[in-house]
Write an enzyme that holds these catalytic residues in place. Structure first.
Site, short mmCIF file in Angstrom:
data_model
loop_
_atom_site.label_atom_id
_atom_site.label_comp_id
_atom_site.label_asym_id
_atom_site.label_seq_id
_atom_site.Cartn_x
_atom_site.Cartn_y
_atom_site.Cartn_z
N CYS B 86 15.14 97.68 -13.22
CA CYS B 86 15.63 97.60 -14.59
C CYS B 86 17.10 97.20 -14.60
CB CYS B 86 15.36 98.92 -15.32
SG CYS B 86 15.42 98.76 -17.11
N HIS B 194 9.45 100.16 -14.06
CA HIS B 194 9.95 101.35 -13.35
C HIS B 194 8.87 101.99 -12.48
CE1 HIS B 194 13.83 102.00 -15.44
NE2 HIS B 194 13.24 101.38 -16.44
N GLU B 196 9.31 104.11 -10.23
CA GLU B 196 9.67 105.52 -10.00
C GLU B 196 9.24 106.42 -11.16
OE1 GLU B 196 11.66 103.29 -11.17
OE2 GLU B 196 13.19 104.16 -12.47
#
Lengths: 76, 222
Positions: B86, B194, B196
């Site tokens: 990002c 993302h 994560e």
């Protein structure tokens, strides 16, 4: 001394914000607005003796992203 | 295995990224942007999501000039691994480590939702845990994720199999539906989605877990 830097998206890079402004102008009844491109103006207060080459370096390294943007420098 | 996660003023995915690395056995150092060097023995640098320096001037532009980014440039210049997610992807393009740039979303709106990604290459330490063409669900949360590169750069990315992920339903206007790309040595990956945030069952999806597991598996012997 002063310098004014104009930063614009390069031709061929879509400018969705400019397009939104164009649509808004049309919706407000302004006819014949065929294109809008939106950019930035950056005013620099510079110590006397600063060279144009230094301002160019500022533009190349930070003020503009030359992958997507072009810039013009006005020295005042 | 050692990961360093860079923290800028305005980073907000730094701890999420650290946890995702830790789950796969990495020791993680959080590294403040004013540091001029990475800790010794770092295998991979994570540049996290967020709004570094308030996105002033351009997303990632000020962060790219920070002291730690000089160290990240030296690390990747030596062939070190790096991951930018990002805002981290934006920072890596602003440093020139990855080609292209991220523009304002074509629809002008900030988009926060889970999207479909297609794995375009498995030939990297990041994507080796997926199957080529596999579709995975990963969240996005960005205002400036509209990937742009000129035609010559796109040709190179395609020709060298450096497009890591594409969107199955392009949310932001990215050229070629591109969601993530690799560096020429395949050791730096930048992506807007993302992984994560999809690495733990508590996240509501675990399609990002294979991403970090592959990294952990590959870097373990190093």
């Amino acid at each position: 001394m002063k310098a004014r830097v104009h930063v614009m998206l390069k031709k061929g890079v879509l400018d969705p914000q400019g397009e939104a402004v164009r649509h808004a102008l049309g919706a407000m009844g302004f006819e014949g607005v065929e294109g809008v491109r939106q950019g930035k103006v950056i005013d620099l207060d510079l110590a006397e003796g600063t060279t144009e080459a230094q301002v160019v370096e500022m533009c190349e390294k930070l003020l503009a992203n030359t992958v997507i943007e072009s810039y013009e420098i006005e020295l005042g | 295995m050692r990961a360093a996660v860079v923290v800028f003023p305005g980073s907000n995915c730094d701890r999420d990224l650290a946890v995702a690395f830790q789950r796969e056995g990495f020791a993680v150092d959080m590294v403040w942007h004013k540091e001029t060097a990475l800790p010794d023995g770092v295998d991979i640098v994570g540049v996290p999501g967020g709004f570094s320096y308030g996105d002033y001037l351009r997303c990632g532009a000020i962060a790219a000039q920070s002291p730690i980014c000089q160290a990240v440039l030296a690390h990747t210049g030596r062939g070190g691994y790096a991951l930018g997610v990002c805002n981290g992807f934006q920072v890596l393009t602003e440093t020139g480590i990855l080609p292209g740039a991220l523009l304002r979303n074509a629809g002008l709106k900030y988009i926060c939702k889970t999207v479909g990604l297609r794995v375009e290459t498995t030939d990297s330490a990041f994507t080796g845990g997926y199957a080529k063409g596999q579709e995975i669900a990963i969240p996005i949360a960005h205002h400036d994720g509209n990937y742009f590169a000129d035609e010559a750069t796109l040709e190179t990315l395609r020709g060298d199999d450096r497009i890591a992920f594409t969107y199955t339903d392009n949310p932001n206007g990215s050229v070629g539906d591109i969601a993530g790309i690799l560096s020429d040595n395949r050791r730096v990956l930048g992506m807007m989605p993302h992984p994560e945030r999809a690495a733990d069952p508590g996240h509501g999806g675990t399609d990002g877990a294979a991403f970090f597991r592959a990294l952990g598996g590959l870097l373990a012997p190093a």
